[in-house]
Design an enzyme around this catalytic site. Sequence first.
Site, PDB file in Angstrom:
ATOM      1  N   GLY A 237     -20.603   6.546   3.616  1.00  0.00           N
ATOM      2  CA  GLY A 237     -19.678   6.986   2.584  1.00  0.00           C
ATOM      3  C   GLY A 237     -20.212   6.788   1.183  1.00  0.00           C
ATOM      4  O   GLY A 237     -20.108   5.705   0.609  1.00  0.00           O
ATOM      5  N   TYR A 238     -20.804   7.854   0.629  1.00  0.00           N
ATOM      6  CA  TYR A 238     -21.321   7.767  -0.739  1.00  0.00           C
ATOM      7  C   TYR A 238     -20.213   8.214  -1.683  1.00  0.00           C
ATOM      8  O   TYR A 238     -20.190   9.328  -2.189  1.00  0.00           O
ATOM      9  CB  TYR A 238     -22.573   8.646  -0.881  1.00  0.00           C
ATOM     10  CG  TYR A 238     -23.314   8.449  -2.181  1.00  0.00           C
ATOM     11  CD1 TYR A 238     -24.192   7.389  -2.327  1.00  0.00           C
ATOM     12  CD2 TYR A 238     -23.128   9.319  -3.255  1.00  0.00           C
ATOM     13  CE1 TYR A 238     -24.881   7.201  -3.527  1.00  0.00           C
ATOM     14  CE2 TYR A 238     -23.811   9.132  -4.456  1.00  0.00           C
ATOM     15  CZ  TYR A 238     -24.677   8.068  -4.580  1.00  0.00           C
ATOM     16  OH  TYR A 238     -25.356   7.879  -5.766  1.00  0.00           O
ATOM     17  N   GLY A 239     -19.267   7.333  -1.909  1.00  0.00           N
ATOM     18  CA  GLY A 239     -18.156   7.631  -2.817  1.00  0.00           C
ATOM     19  C   GLY A 239     -18.109   6.584  -3.894  1.00  0.00           C
ATOM     20  O   GLY A 239     -19.136   6.014  -4.274  1.00  0.00           O
ATOM     21  N   ASN A 240     -16.931   6.272  -4.339  1.00  0.00           N
ATOM     22  CA  ASN A 240     -16.767   5.344  -5.459  1.00  0.00           C
ATOM     23  C   ASN A 240     -17.240   3.924  -5.129  1.00  0.00           C
ATOM     24  O   ASN A 240     -17.588   3.174  -6.026  1.00  0.00           O
ATOM     25  CB  ASN A 240     -15.296   5.350  -5.887  1.00  0.00           C
ATOM     26  CG  ASN A 240     -15.090   4.552  -7.153  1.00  0.00           C
ATOM     27  OD1 ASN A 240     -15.957   4.512  -8.025  1.00  0.00           O
ATOM     28  ND2 ASN A 240     -13.963   3.892  -7.242  1.00  0.00           N
TER      29      ASN A 240
ATOM     30  N   LYS B 177       0.869  -1.189   0.000  1.00  0.00           N
ATOM     31  CA  LYS B 177       0.000   0.000   0.000  1.00  0.00           C
ATOM     32  C   LYS B 177       0.897   1.228   0.000  1.00  0.00           C
ATOM     33  O   LYS B 177       2.044   1.164   0.451  1.00  0.00           O
ATOM     34  CB  LYS B 177      -0.867   0.019   1.265  1.00  0.00           C
ATOM     35  CG  LYS B 177      -2.093   0.879   1.133  1.00  0.00           C
ATOM     36  CD  LYS B 177      -3.251   0.102   0.554  1.00  0.00           C
ATOM     37  CE  LYS B 177      -4.494   0.928   0.420  1.00  0.00           C
ATOM     38  NZ  LYS B 177      -5.632   0.098   0.009  1.00  0.00           N
TER      39      LYS B 177
HETATM   40  N1  GLU Z   1      -7.776   0.478  -3.334  1.00  0.00           N
HETATM   41  C1  GLU Z   1      -8.208  -0.845  -3.623  1.00  0.00           C
HETATM   42  C2  GLU Z   1      -8.045  -1.741  -2.410  1.00  0.00           C
HETATM   43  O1  GLU Z   1      -7.859  -1.258  -1.329  1.00  0.00           O
HETATM   44  C3  GLU Z   1      -7.569  -1.420  -4.872  1.00  0.00           C
HETATM   45  C4  GLU Z   1      -6.099  -1.522  -4.858  1.00  0.00           C
HETATM   46  C5  GLU Z   1      -5.494  -1.964  -6.170  1.00  0.00           C
HETATM   47  O2  GLU Z   1      -6.207  -2.203  -7.113  1.00  0.00           O
HETATM   48  O3  GLU Z   1      -4.271  -2.081  -6.204  1.00  0.00           O
HETATM   49  O4  GLU Z   1      -8.196  -2.926  -2.504  1.00  0.00           O
END
Ligand code: GLU
Length: 367
Positions: A178-181, A73
């Site tokens: 959370g009204y997001g993606n 991450k």
């Molecule tokens: N942000 C997404 C997650 O937390 C996708 C991460 C990605 O595709 O690398 O799983």
Amino acid sequence: MNLFDEYGPERIVEVYHPGLGMRGILVIDNTALGPGKGGIRFTPSVDREEVFRLARTMTWKNAMAGLPFGGAKAGIIGDPKKLSAKEKDEWVSAFSKLLKGIVPQYYVAGPDISMAEHDMEVFARANGDPQSCTGKPKSMGGLPHELGSTGWGVYHATLVALKHLKKDVKGLAFAVEGYGNVGEFVCKFLTEAGAKLVAVSDSKGAIVVPSGIDANLLFKVKKEKGSVVDYPNARAIQSKELIYQQVDLLVTAAIPDLIKKEDVPKIKAKLVVEGSNIPTSQECEELLANRGVLVVPDFVANAGGVISSYVEYIGGSEKEMFEIVKDKITKNTELVLQRSEKDRVIPRVAAVKIAQERVREKCTTCK
Ligand code: GLU
């Protein structure tokens, strides 16, 4: 917090661009199953510990989803709302350039909070290799997460959990934090299936409509006015109150560490599906289980985004992506709920066990 244990993290990289004042963090947790994969979040509060916890979540998420990726991450520390579009591009580009050599060999980036398809395009161009990140725009051969892959997966995880509880989706009252993606698509798919959205929130506030919120109108209001709080004839509530509403299902879809110990007795939902990453602790999930609440853990329910990333990585189409997300999330959620019942442990414990078995099988560096 001691970050180091038998699995990782293998690398912690901190970068800084003095000219821009941009600071960023990358944690590659474990690469037994492949290059580290996980999104970049751009928030003022992201720190080393949060990035580590999310990287570890990705280790389990990718293993659980059966993807050839390890866990990682990244975080850019700053408030993107305080930057112009050009400045944001400069920060993302600088972050990408400072990670050259590590990306894409050991880390493949993706979107996360405040990072969308345009940012992935900027990241890929700055790196020079299109395989440096996923979630890129369609014009670059990408599968943007804005297509709704995570919400689609959360929806299918919910259907499996409802089947497990012998409950029907029709008429089911639900709330979305959370009204997001992610939240937007959960609202869309669940209401289309006949469930009733009674409460929803975003960064500006939260609303309740006991008779049900029209998901199409909500989408329009959010797009035109910028927030769900402008939905007509709704009762405004404190954001924190969202999780206490009288609903059958609560879907978390935004902030980390949302549900604290003191919240547990006030939660009325009998099913919690974690669309967001690390919305609560294992201890709280145990307490919820003691109160008869089934919790589908984050890295099982919200893997749709990274599964979509995998489909992009191998050059698959949008249609294939939706099919693969549905398939994997359905099978994995069933597997976790069965194992949880068999081992008499909460779903998170069962899921971590499955993921650990898969990582250990391939790990040459694990203790
Ligand atoms: N942000 C997404 C997650 O937390 C996708 C991460 C990605 O595709 O690398 O799983």
